[in-house]
Enzyme design. Structure first.
Site: not given
Ligand code: NAD
Length: 411
Positions: A168, A172, A220-221, A223, A225, A242, A276, A375
């Site tokens: 998935k 964006l 991802g974020s 919240a 996660g 992550e 991140c 963040e």
């Molecule tokens: P996000 O959490 O908004 O989205 C990440 C992914 O999750 C996207 O594909 C999104 O469509 C999906 N998603 C959103 N809501 C969901 C749900 N309810 N159920 C399942 N999937 C869902 O994050 P983002 O804005 O795409 O990325 C930025 C964030 O990612 C920042 O907080 C950054 O720190 C983090 N990040 C962490 C690492 C790491 O390795 N620790 C690396 C890169 C980015």
């Protein structure tokens, strides 16, 4: 989307427009996937798993090396595509793609060499051993900031171990994922790799909740996660999360200031601070604070903003306006509480379009400000002085996140 070895528009007629953040132009659109599309992809992946797990390790390794080779032969084209949909400058996307190619080669070798263990018996007649087994279908949920690298760290490892995947991508930045699969995965059996495009709450959540997906690898974020952990926990799924960070950088008094300045600017501003492990708060020894702040403000003010496709560009746009507004909000709240912006923090006037924000250096900050606690994920370098290294460590650890940390010193 890509399901069971074929490109498909899936069940819905709705589309998601993909925007170039440097120009705000629509560069393409993709299907808005549905839970039914997820179910089809999982079914295909589950069926493919029974064969893929039995492919001899040497053959799986060769197949993954072939993925790497095919990506290399489309390197320039994919680098350009990531630049158009994600925004960071070409050299940063070159680096992302080199890592992507090497990741497939790396896991190809792990696929050949990883093995179990024989353990001494506890009783006569016992033979104890550990054998490594694939789980089945791995759901890979990916953010936009390194759309391919953060994908393949999940995908290559899962495939190497004999799992199949349903991907998935971020809504964006799905184009580079679809292109990678198109040019580099066509030799894999149908169903081993599947891509379902769409929004997180619709497609991502359907993947998390699907009973035939025992592993979710998510970047991802915090919240989202936490939300995924809440959903998947009761189903006893394996989770690999992550998440976000608020990484500190500590600058010791013995540094070479010019090196520390360029190193800090790099750590905080690569990918416009949308990393991140970006440096998000900088603790500078009080004895060098005046010189350090002056020099880093000067350094940052000379960086060139622009379209990532332009070879003169140092810093690209942010991915979307809503993320830029979040950074602007943190900055204005900090200023209202006494912070001082030495340079940057405004929208540059030279661009009619694009989600640009001038990189900022900020002083007079403290830990009551969101700028130092939450963040930021944008181009901001807040500087705070400290007296002793113990103070610096305490400040660095005064944080709800745990991810990376940097220290600059000769000692
Ligand atoms: P996000 O959490 O908004 O989205 C990440 C992914 O999750 C996207 O594909 C999104 O469509 C999906 N998603 C959103 N809501 C969901 C749900 N309810 N159920 C399942 N999937 C869902 O994050 P983002 O804005 O795409 O990325 C930025 C964030 O990612 C920042 O907080 C950054 O720190 C983090 N990040 C962490 C690492 C790491 O390795 N620790 C690396 C890169 C980015």
């Amino acid at each position: 989307m890509y399901i069971n070895g074929e490109f498909t528009t899936g069940k819905s007629i709705d589309r998601i427009a993909i925007i170039n953040p440097a120009t705000e132009e629509i560069i393409d659109d993709v299907s808005r996937g549905t839970p039914e599309d997820v179910a089809s992809a999982v079914q295909a992946a589950k069926e493919a798993f029974y064969e893929w797990r039995r492919v001899p390790a040497n053959e799986r390794a060769a197949a993954l090396h072939e993925v790497a080779t095919k990506i290399r032969s489309h390197h320039d084209e994919i680098v350009r595509l990531i630049t158009q949909e994600e925004g960071k400058p070409i050299p940063e996307n070159e680096e992302e793609l080199w890592w992507v190619e090497e990741t497939f080669d790396y896991y190809a070798e792990i696929a050949r060499h990883e093995r179990g263990r024989v353990i001494p018996p506890g009783e006569q007649g016992q033979f104890n051993f550990i054998i490594k087994e694939p789980y089945g279908v791995v759901g890979c949920i990916v953010p936009w900031n390194y759309p391919l690298l953060l994908l393949v760290w999940k995908m290559a490892a899962a495939l190497a171990a004999g799992n199949t995947v349903v991907i998935k991508p971020s809504e964006l930045t799905p184009l580079s994922t679809l292109r990678l699969v198109e040019v580099a995965c066509d030799h894999l059996p149908p169903g081993v790799v599947n891509v379902v495009t769409g929004y997180g709450p619709e497609v991502g959540e359907a993947l998390v909740m699907h009973p035939k997906v025992p592993v979710i690898a998510f970047t991802g974020s915090l919240a989202v996660g936490q939300h995924i952990a809440k959903l998947a926990g009761p189903m006893m799924k394996k989770l690999h999360l992550e998440l976000g960070g608020k990484d500190p950088m500590v600058i010791a008094p013995d540094v070479d200031i010019a090196t520390a300045v360029s190193g800090t600017a790099y750590a905080a501003l690569i990918n416009t601070g949308q990393v991140c492990t970006s440096t998000e708060r900088v603790y500078v020894h009080e004895s060098i604070m005046p010189q350090f702040s002056e020099e880093i403000a000067d350094f940052v003010s000379k960086l060139r903003l622009g379209n990532g496709l332009d070879p003169e560009t140092d810093i690209g746009p942010m991915i979307r306006n809503k993320f830029r507004e979040k950074v602007e909000g943190q900055l204005s709240d900090a200023v209202a509480s006494g912070a001082e912006i030495l340079v940057g923090g405004s929208r540059p006037s030279q661009f009619a379009k694009g989600f640009f924000l001038e990189p900022a250096v900020v002083t007079k900050v403290n830990h009551s400000m969101d700028l130092m606690r939450e963040e930021t994920f944008g181009p901001v370098i807040p500087l705070m002085p400290y007296k002793s290294i113990d103070d610096a460590i305490e400040l660095a650890n005064d944080c709800k996140y745990g991810l990376g940390a940097c220290l600059m010193t000769h000692d």
